[in-house]
Design a protein around this motif. Sequence first.
Motif, PDB file in Angstrom:
ATOM      1  N   ALA A  91      40.702  25.298  36.921  1.00 27.39           N
ATOM      2  CA  ALA A  91      41.521  25.690  38.072  1.00 27.39           C
ATOM      3  C   ALA A  91      40.961  25.051  39.340  1.00 27.39           C
ATOM      4  N   ALA A  92      39.637  24.978  39.432  1.00 25.02           N
ATOM      5  CA  ALA A  92      39.002  24.386  40.618  1.00 25.02           C
ATOM      6  C   ALA A  92      39.346  22.909  40.717  1.00 25.02           C
ATOM      7  N   VAL A 116      37.103  38.182  37.605  1.00 30.52           N
ATOM      8  CA  VAL A 116      37.383  37.693  36.242  1.00 30.52           C
ATOM      9  C   VAL A 116      38.747  37.003  36.254  1.00 30.52           C
ATOM     10  N   LEU A 117      38.848  35.919  35.483  1.00 28.33           N
ATOM     11  CA  LEU A 117      40.100  35.168  35.432  1.00 28.33           C
ATOM     12  C   LEU A 117      40.805  35.458  34.120  1.00 28.33           C
ATOM     13  N   LEU A 118      42.072  35.784  34.212  1.00 27.84           N
ATOM     14  CA  LEU A 118      42.851  36.111  33.016  1.00 27.84           C
ATOM     15  C   LEU A 118      43.239  34.846  32.273  1.00 27.84           C
ATOM     16  N   ASP A 119      42.578  34.614  31.158  1.00 32.82           N
ATOM     17  CA  ASP A 119      42.916  33.486  30.299  1.00 32.82           C
ATOM     18  C   ASP A 119      43.072  32.178  31.082  1.00 32.82           C
ATOM     19  N   THR A 120      42.234  32.031  32.087  1.00 31.35           N
ATOM     20  CA  THR A 120      42.233  30.815  32.890  1.00 31.35           C
ATOM     21  C   THR A 120      40.788  30.351  32.997  1.00 31.35           C
ATOM     22  N   SER A 174      48.416  45.878  28.784  1.00 33.80           N
ATOM     23  CA  SER A 174      47.380  46.122  27.780  1.00 33.80           C
ATOM     24  C   SER A 174      46.400  44.993  27.533  1.00 33.80           C
ATOM     25  N   HIS A 175      46.423  43.958  28.367  1.00 34.07           N
ATOM     26  CA  HIS A 175      45.309  43.016  28.345  1.00 34.07           C
ATOM     27  C   HIS A 175      44.073  43.809  28.773  1.00 34.07           C
ATOM     28  N   LEU A 176      42.978  43.626  28.053  1.00 36.07           N
ATOM     29  CA  LEU A 176      41.786  44.445  28.319  1.00 36.07           C
ATOM     30  C   LEU A 176      41.333  44.342  29.785  1.00 36.07           C
ATOM     31  N   LEU A 177      41.433  43.141  30.361  1.00 37.87           N
ATOM     32  CA  LEU A 177      40.991  42.975  31.757  1.00 37.87           C
ATOM     33  C   LEU A 177      41.897  43.745  32.723  1.00 37.87           C
ATOM     34  N   GLU A 178      43.186  43.817  32.389  1.00 39.26           N
ATOM     35  CA  GLU A 178      44.115  44.597  33.225  1.00 39.26           C
ATOM     36  C   GLU A 178      43.838  46.090  33.091  1.00 39.26           C
ATOM     37  N   VAL A 207      46.271  36.423  38.053  1.00 35.05           N
ATOM     38  CA  VAL A 207      45.325  35.500  37.428  1.00 35.05           C
ATOM     39  C   VAL A 207      43.895  35.989  37.651  1.00 35.05           C
ATOM     40  N   MET A 208      43.649  36.675  38.776  1.00 32.87           N
ATOM     41  CA  MET A 208      42.285  37.157  39.021  1.00 32.87           C
ATOM     42  C   MET A 208      42.253  38.682  39.155  1.00 32.87           C
ATOM     43  N   LEU A 209      41.294  39.279  38.438  1.00 37.19           N
ATOM     44  CA  LEU A 209      41.093  40.723  38.503  1.00 37.19           C
ATOM     45  C   LEU A 209      39.618  40.977  38.791  1.00 37.19           C
ATOM     46  N   ILE A 210      39.284  42.254  38.929  1.00 41.92           N
ATOM     47  CA  ILE A 210      37.906  42.606  39.270  1.00 41.92           C
ATOM     48  C   ILE A 210      37.317  43.535  38.207  1.00 41.92           C
ATOM     49  N   ALA A 211      36.055  43.291  37.894  1.00 43.58           N
ATOM     50  CA  ALA A 211      35.315  44.202  37.010  1.00 43.58           C
ATOM     51  C   ALA A 211      34.018  44.572  37.733  1.00 43.58           C
TER      52      ALA A 211
END
Length: 424
Positions: free
Chosen positions: A335-336, A326-330, A37-41, A416-420
Amino acid sequence: MVIGQDDDRVRAQYEAYPYPERDPADEAKRLIVGSPSHLLEINHYVFGGRLDVSRPLRALIAGGGTGDATIMLAQQLAWRGSPAEIVYLDVSGASLEVARARAAARNLANVRFLRGSLFDLPGLGLGRFDYIDCCGVLHCLPDPPAGLGALAAALAEGGGVGIMLYGKLGRTGVYHMQAMLRLIAGDDDDRTRLGLARRLYDDLPATSWLKRNPYVSDHLEGGDAGLYDIFLHRRDRAYTVPEIAAMVAGAGLEITGFIAPALYDPASYLADPEIKERALALPWIERCAFAELLSGALKSHVFYAVKSGGRKAAVAGPDNQDAVPVLLDTDGRAAARGLRKGGRIKAEIEGVELSYEVPRLSAEILARIDGRRSLGQIHELLARAHKGRAHKGALDWLVFKAAFDRLYAALNGINVMLIAYPPR
Ligand SMILES: C[S@@+](CC[C@H](N)C(=O)[O-])C[C@H]1O[C@@H](n2cnc3c(N)ncnc32)[C@H](O)[C@@H]1O
């Protein structure tokens, strides 16, 4: 539906021990985020990355407990100025009051709190929902498939669910504890049972299954509510991947993804090339089942599902230049910086250690991910930067995309990374 003594006892448990233990005052200090239920997920695994939060999304949190998912989602939607409405539903009045106080502490006005059972959904007149969260609830119902069926029936067209069910193999030892405590303290009062649970745990021989499963440690930090929930529950059951797939299919749904994907990928655990090749040749759900058998550490299964046949459209991927990583809370820049030191990404999830070699361009790509830029824009920025450096030459889209895809495979795997995508 047969309402038996166990149902009353399960309800009584969550009245006496709202779960998980939460203090509304802590809302001033931190937002608890997690899965499902994280909005990005939700966007990535249910709406193909194209969720338009400027439209009035309707979400149901079924069995909302003390409010973790409710508060996270309500806050994430409020920050984006969304006109979404979240309906919280739980049989426990005590849990509801904690969740309500947490929403009040954050001045969240987008949640409607209702006390009731998810089995009553047809009669509650709530309409249909674009998204339904049901985390740690179905497995303590008298009839979990009927519970999932009730949720599926409340889904709007194109909607989906985010679910957590206990994992059978990863919880090895938990049910031995439950059975022993039933034998010696089944009908005692809660205080006595809690005391005995603590003492039995301290007295376990090294050979007991729980002692042999160090990955189960939830009860060590959850207070009385946590201890009760794990060792003294009157009715909870756990699932394997194939059992989940069968129950989900029975409700007319289809799994779109497990969180974190790497945990369900045999390649995360194997070194032997032939075994790896054979395991990776399996159909997706069998690969996940194989990984669960291999790992042994999956204590819970978090997954998203949509109506059968909808998986392909529901899951986002980096398909073209419009995809927005998009990065989840990162923080991409941080990170780079970490990556500059070496080309490896390491993570530990549920006790499983994961490590990925990522391409040289990774740090430069990560530093330019801000949750708004598309792949096309990130490529353009990088290409421009490379042009200025004669020794590097032009950065072709295909070279960039190949590097991004490898980085994405690693970071999506560890969630950690998702797509929108821009909404249509
Ligand atoms: C283990 S807690 C999980 C709470 C919350 N979903 C979370 O993950 O933090 C299970 C919750 O399900 C609720 N519950 C149990 N049976 C229910 C039912 N039939 N309808 C709605 N809620 C129910 C309990 O009251 C309890 O708050």
